[in-house]
Design a protein around this motif. Structure first.
Motif, PDB file in Angstrom:
ATOM      1  N   GLY A   1       2.140  -7.064 -13.010  1.00 14.73           N
ATOM      2  CA  GLY A   1       1.489  -7.454 -11.764  1.00 14.73           C
ATOM      3  C   GLY A   1       2.451  -8.245 -10.900  1.00 14.73           C
ATOM      4  N   GLN A   2       2.009  -8.515  -9.683  1.00 10.90           N
ATOM      5  CA  GLN A   2       2.825  -9.280  -8.742  1.00 10.90           C
ATOM      6  C   GLN A   2       2.004 -10.410  -8.144  1.00 10.90           C
ATOM      7  OE1 GLN A   2       3.947  -5.471  -6.544  1.00 10.90           O
ATOM      8  NE2 GLN A   2       5.532  -6.874  -5.891  1.00 10.90           N
ATOM      9  N   GLY A   3       2.670 -11.495  -7.834  1.00  5.76           N
ATOM     10  CA  GLY A   3       1.988 -12.610  -7.178  1.00  5.76           C
ATOM     11  C   GLY A   3       2.827 -13.131  -6.028  1.00  5.76           C
ATOM     12  N   LEU A   4       2.163 -13.480  -4.935  1.00  8.65           N
ATOM     13  CA  LEU A   4       2.870 -14.058  -3.794  1.00  8.65           C
ATOM     14  C   LEU A   4       2.101 -15.271  -3.295  1.00  8.65           C
ATOM     15  CD1 LEU A   4       5.100 -13.877  -1.586  1.00  8.65           C
ATOM     16  CD2 LEU A   4       3.477 -12.550  -0.234  1.00  8.65           C
TER      17      LEU A   4
ATOM     18  N   ASP B   1      -6.671  -3.909 -13.545  1.00  3.62           N
ATOM     19  CA  ASP B   1      -5.594  -3.269 -12.777  1.00  3.62           C
ATOM     20  C   ASP B   1      -5.344  -3.843 -11.390  1.00  3.62           C
ATOM     21  OD1 ASP B   1      -5.219  -1.435 -14.904  1.00  3.62           O
ATOM     22  OD2 ASP B   1      -6.980  -0.314 -14.205  1.00  3.62           O
ATOM     23  N   VAL B   2      -5.475  -5.139 -11.239  1.00  4.86           N
ATOM     24  CA  VAL B   2      -5.110  -5.767  -9.960  1.00  4.86           C
ATOM     25  C   VAL B   2      -3.585  -5.722  -9.859  1.00  4.86           C
ATOM     26  CG1 VAL B   2      -5.082  -7.933  -8.656  1.00  4.86           C
ATOM     27  CG2 VAL B   2      -7.178  -7.205  -9.838  1.00  4.86           C
ATOM     28  N   THR B   3      -3.082  -5.167  -8.741  1.00  8.52           N
ATOM     29  CA  THR B   3      -1.630  -4.969  -8.626  1.00  8.52           C
ATOM     30  C   THR B   3      -0.927  -6.162  -7.980  1.00  8.52           C
ATOM     31  OG1 THR B   3      -2.082  -3.805  -6.542  1.00  8.52           O
ATOM     32  CG2 THR B   3      -1.747  -2.444  -8.517  1.00  8.52           C
ATOM     33  N   LEU B   4      -1.660  -6.888  -7.123  1.00  9.72           N
ATOM     34  CA  LEU B   4      -1.016  -7.977  -6.387  1.00  9.72           C
ATOM     35  C   LEU B   4      -2.036  -9.079  -6.087  1.00  9.72           C
ATOM     36  CD1 LEU B   4       1.301  -9.144  -4.497  1.00  9.72           C
ATOM     37  CD2 LEU B   4       0.427  -7.638  -2.705  1.00  9.72           C
ATOM     38  N   VAL B   5      -1.624 -10.326  -6.325  1.00  5.93           N
ATOM     39  CA  VAL B   5      -2.460 -11.473  -5.946  1.00  5.93           C
ATOM     40  C   VAL B   5      -1.689 -12.272  -4.895  1.00  5.93           C
ATOM     41  CG1 VAL B   5      -3.348 -13.702  -6.724  1.00  5.93           C
ATOM     42  CG2 VAL B   5      -3.718 -11.682  -8.130  1.00  5.93           C
TER      43      VAL B   5
ATOM     44  N   ILE C   1       0.848  -1.204   0.000  1.00  3.34           N
ATOM     45  CA  ILE C   1       0.000   0.000   0.000  1.00  3.34           C
ATOM     46  C   ILE C   1       0.882   1.253   0.000  1.00  3.34           C
ATOM     47  CG2 ILE C   1      -1.626   1.329   1.432  1.00  3.34           C
ATOM     48  CD1 ILE C   1      -2.767  -1.470   2.307  1.00  3.34           C
ATOM     49  N   ALA C   2       1.979   1.190   0.785  1.00  2.79           N
ATOM     50  CA  ALA C   2       2.878   2.345   0.848  1.00  2.79           C
ATOM     51  C   ALA C   2       3.545   2.597  -0.507  1.00  2.79           C
ATOM     52  CB  ALA C   2       3.935   2.121   1.924  1.00  2.79           C
ATOM     53  N   GLU C   3       3.797   1.518  -1.256  1.00  3.26           N
ATOM     54  CA  GLU C   3       4.481   1.663  -2.542  1.00  3.26           C
ATOM     55  C   GLU C   3       3.555   2.099  -3.663  1.00  3.26           C
ATOM     56  OE1 GLU C   3       6.242  -2.109  -3.378  1.00  3.26           O
ATOM     57  OE2 GLU C   3       7.787  -1.818  -1.848  1.00  3.26           O
ATOM     58  N   ASP C   4       2.284   1.738  -3.555  1.00  2.00           N
ATOM     59  CA  ASP C   4       1.378   1.963  -4.674  1.00  2.00           C
ATOM     60  C   ASP C   4       0.020   2.458  -4.164  1.00  2.00           C
ATOM     61  OD1 ASP C   4      -0.098   1.921  -6.957  1.00  2.00           O
ATOM     62  OD2 ASP C   4       0.430  -0.118  -7.552  1.00  2.00           O
ATOM     63  N   ALA C   5      -0.198   3.760  -4.338  1.00  2.00           N
ATOM     64  CA  ALA C   5      -1.453   4.342  -3.829  1.00  2.00           C
ATOM     65  C   ALA C   5      -2.666   3.748  -4.544  1.00  2.00           C
ATOM     66  CB  ALA C   5      -1.419   5.854  -4.020  1.00  2.00           C
ATOM     67  N   ASP C   6      -2.444   3.284  -5.776  1.00  2.00           N
ATOM     68  CA  ASP C   6      -3.554   2.690  -6.543  1.00  2.00           C
ATOM     69  C   ASP C   6      -3.613   1.178  -6.354  1.00  2.00           C
ATOM     70  OD1 ASP C   6      -4.481   5.034  -7.551  1.00  2.00           O
ATOM     71  OD2 ASP C   6      -3.223   4.955  -9.355  1.00  2.00           O
ATOM     72  N   TYR C   7      -3.176   0.709  -5.201  1.00  2.00           N
ATOM     73  CA  TYR C   7      -3.142  -0.735  -4.972  1.00  2.00           C
ATOM     74  C   TYR C   7      -4.528  -1.352  -5.132  1.00  2.00           C
ATOM     75  CZ  TYR C   7      -5.260   0.012  -0.369  1.00  2.00           C
ATOM     76  OH  TYR C   7      -6.120   0.357   0.636  1.00  2.00           O
ATOM     77  N   LYS C   8      -4.512  -2.565  -5.649  1.00  2.08           N
ATOM     78  CA  LYS C   8      -5.763  -3.331  -5.796  1.00  2.08           C
ATOM     79  C   LYS C   8      -5.340  -4.795  -5.643  1.00  2.08           C
ATOM     80  CE  LYS C   8      -9.656  -3.561  -8.985  1.00  2.08           C
ATOM     81  NZ  LYS C   8     -10.331  -2.778 -10.033  1.00  2.08           N
ATOM     82  N   VAL C   9      -5.674  -5.362  -4.504  1.00  7.33           N
ATOM     83  CA  VAL C   9      -5.090  -6.651  -4.137  1.00  7.33           C
ATOM     84  C   VAL C   9      -6.191  -7.706  -4.031  1.00  7.33           C
ATOM     85  CG1 VAL C   9      -3.740  -7.867  -2.357  1.00  7.33           C
ATOM     86  CG2 VAL C   9      -3.302  -5.443  -2.812  1.00  7.33           C
ATOM     87  N   ILE C  10      -5.909  -8.915  -4.477  1.00  6.68           N
ATOM     88  CA  ILE C  10      -6.811 -10.035  -4.169  1.00  6.68           C
ATOM     89  C   ILE C  10      -6.028 -11.030  -3.310  1.00  6.68           C
ATOM     90  CG2 ILE C  10      -8.323 -11.862  -5.048  1.00  6.68           C
ATOM     91  CD1 ILE C  10      -8.566 -10.426  -7.650  1.00  6.68           C
ATOM     92  N   ILE C  11      -6.641 -11.431  -2.189  1.00  2.63           N
ATOM     93  CA  ILE C  11      -6.034 -12.471  -1.350  1.00  2.63           C
ATOM     94  C   ILE C  11      -6.908 -13.710  -1.487  1.00  2.63           C
ATOM     95  CG2 ILE C  11      -5.371 -13.155   0.989  1.00  2.63           C
ATOM     96  CD1 ILE C  11      -5.212 -10.173   1.682  1.00  2.63           C
TER      97      ILE C  11
END
Ligand SMILES: Nc1ncnc2c1ncn2[C@@H]1O[C@H](COP(=O)(O)OP(=O)(O)OP(=O)(O)O)[C@@H](O)[C@H]1O
Length: 590
Positions: A478-481, A448-452, A375-385
């Motif tokens: 995008g990023q995935g973890l 525009d999902v930034t992280l999964v 969130i700190a890195e990307d104000a436009d964060y959009k995450v799916i967990i």
């Protein structure tokens, strides 16, 4: 070194290339190294090192002018010169023993790359489609066809059955809808009057959200087709209401989930007759619809449609078992069209994938830490967990909400109206985290999902690929973890051919741990009990983990401790019996 790449001294002596941009960290382990190393021994990179290099500016992703040009062009209706050649697309005859490479020109370009090459060079207005469809396509903002659209359209228009494989987020929905709509619009007026009030195109989807989304896409393409309409039948809504709609306004195109369609087949008067008019049947997420969970319903539905129909099977994953059984759905001479180049990975190269192994009792803190940093890195964060089950999803959503993150929750235990509301809201929003079960794993197109993040072992390799496919759509980054407990790390062998690099679990500071403990205390006991039962059910049915019941007892204790409980909750006898655990010592029952 390429612009935007930095060379890191990795833990364990392996050199690792990290491509970095202000909000994306991408680890690339050279293929040779990846092959040689077991997943667990893969290179470890300290993310903090990379981030600090990034901040110092040494690794800022220098914009590649060629790439910028291509990305800009993607928005244009009439970009670039047209060659009409398909790159790296493999077509095979379905008939046994007749595999045939028709157009296997290999190209260096990545079919799903960040340079926009998920689009082909062919424009829709160069294709054999009706002016009304073309107008709809243009209004939808599509100029060039995607690779899978270019490869499948002519074959479907020839009337062939097609099994198509293309990476996530590359436009498979339009690839089957557009030609199917063309087939319908070409029916002669006498055929049409014979087929009056029948369903001519039936699209099956595994989830309600996906069915709604496909119907929305169909409506866009049908904008100028006055005589064609689309309807949706999905579970979770009152069947009587659907029956009234179907009768009052029968449409030629129906998008449905299997369970509800079977209900209509059995209980809605006249419905089975309407299905006799099916000209084209589509199984979207075909491998999922043909697996054991849905197969019986699908077979029943197929049997209710004419044998001479045209059948289209689409998915980002086509495991060998599906190739073996797809003849149950298609004619013998079907074509297999694969836009994933031989040797290419099934995931997108512009999505950085990492895994982290950490004990369960640290996972809430790690999750919180990772989210705060993102969130700190990307104000436009959009995450799916993604979580393993509906009730675990609920628990994770409640814990993260207690931590004051902007959380939405979606899973099968929510009412359909709540699911639709959350899904629509998440589609439109930025600065939000969706905690989801696998209802969002396949097909759902959230821009525009930034992280999964995937917490716990996914149901399988395919599910991992579909879940990570919620980011990096339409060529975006995008990023995935993947967050696993040590005893889940055997899953990594299933994805060893994908570029999933190890990320070192952050050492979480004590203030975060205190906050998490407080959040866990505020979550209701009922949610913890339900999560514990669901968690046990999930891992009990996992072949590797559920095989050893006494180990399952102690892993369950570990999970219960991770929720802040000193003693695992008691489980109703009936549920223990249903899970086949009533005779296992170590579980408390009520
Ligand atoms: N020719 C095109 N040009 C630009 N955008 C397109 C084109 N065709 C489809 N799209 C858009 O691309 C996005 C992804 O499409 P779609 O959801 O069909 O992907 P998919 O391949 O089915 O993904 P998944 O495997 O996850 O189901 C959608 O937003 C869609 O509107």
């Amino acid at each position: 070194m390429a612009g935007g790449d930095i060379l890191l001294r990795a833990h364990g002596g392996l050199p690792v290339l990290a491509r970095a941009s202000p909000c994306l960290l991408r680890l690339r382990v050279p293929a040779g190294v990846r092959r040689a190393a077991s997943p667990l021994a893969a290179a470890k990179v300290d993310i903090a090192d990379v981030v600090s290099q990034l901040r110092s500016g040494s690794a800022r992703g220098a914009a590649d002018p060629k790439r910028q040009r291509r990305v800009a062009e993607d928005g244009l209706a009439f970009p670039r010169a047209v060659t009409g050649r398909r790159r790296g697309v493999r077509e095979e005859e379905g008939e046994e023993g007749k595999a045939l490479e028709l157009d296997a020109e290999k190209s260096g370009a990545d079919a799903g790359g960040v340079d926009g090459s998920y689009l082909s060079e062919t424009r829709f207005d160069q294709c054999d489609i009706s002016p009304v469809s073309l107008k709809g396509v243009k209004d939808a903002g599509y100029g060039r066809m995607t690779q899978v659209q270019e490869a499948t359209l002519p074959v479907i228009l020839q009337g062939k059955d097609v099994l198509a494989k293309a990476k996530t987020g590359t436009g498979k929905t339009v690839a089957f809808l557009l030609p199917a709509i063309e087939v319908l619009s070409e029916l002669s007026s006498s055929q049409r009057s014979q087929l009056r009030s029948s369903i001519n195109l039936l699209v099956m989807c595994p989830t309600r959200e996906l069915a709604n989304q496909v119907a929305v896409e169909a409506k866009k393409l049908l904008k100028y087709h006055r005589s064609l309409g689309v309807q949706v039948v999905i579970g979770g809504t009152r069947i009587t209401q659907e029956q009234r709609n179907l009768q009052a306004n029968p449409c030629q195109i129906l998008v449905a989930t299997p369970g509800r369609l079977k209900d209509h087949l059995e209980n809605t008067p006249g419905f089975s007759t309407r299905l006799k008019g099916v000209k084209v049947l589509v199984l979207d997420e075909a491998d999922r619809l043909l697996d054991m969970g849905f197969r019986r319903d699908i077979e029943k539905i197929m049997a209710a449609t004419p044998k001479d129909r045209q059948t289209l099977l689409f998915s980002a994953t086509v495991p060998e078992e599906v190739r073996q059984i797809c003849h149950v759905a298609m004619k013998k001479d079907y074509k297999f069209i694969n836009t994933v180049k031989e040797g290419d990975e099934e995931t997108h190269s512009q999505v950085s994938q990492a895994y982290m192994v950490a004990p369960l009792d640290l996972q809430f803190s790690i999750l919180y830490d990772v989210l705060k940093k993102h969130i700190a890195e990307d104000a436009d964060y959009k995450v799916i967990i993604f979580c393993t089950t509906a009730m675990v999803t609920k628990l994770v959503a409640e814990v993260l909400s207690q931590l004051k993150l902007n959380i939405r929750e979606i899973h099968s235990r929510k009412s359909q109206s709540a699911r639709t509301k959350v899904s629509d809201e998440f589609r439109r929003s930025k600065g939000v985290i969706l905690v989801s079960s696998d209802v969002s794993a396949r097909g759902v197109d959230y821009p525009d999902v930034t992280l999964v993040i995937q917490v716990g072992i996914p149901a399988g390799r395919e599910q991992y690929i579909h879940r990570i496919g919620r980011t990096g759509r339409k060529g975006k980054e995008g990023q995935g973890l993947l967050l696993l407990a040590p005893w889940e790390s055997h899953f990594l062998t299933s994805v060893k051919d994908l570029s999933v690099s190890e990320a070192v679990a952050p050492s979480v500071d004590s203030s975060i741990q205190t906050e998490v403990k407080g959040a866990l205390r505020r979550v209701e006991m009922k949610s913890k009990e339900s999560a514990y039962q669901a968690w046990l059910g999930y891992y009990n049915s996992n072949k590797t983990i559920g095989g050893n019941k006494s180990r399952l007892v102690s892993l369950g204790e570990e999970f219960s401790r991770s929720m802040g409980l000193a003693v695992p909750p008691a489980i109703p006898k009936l549920i223990l019996r249903k899970m086949g655990l009533s005779k296992v010592p170590g579980f408390r029952s009520t």
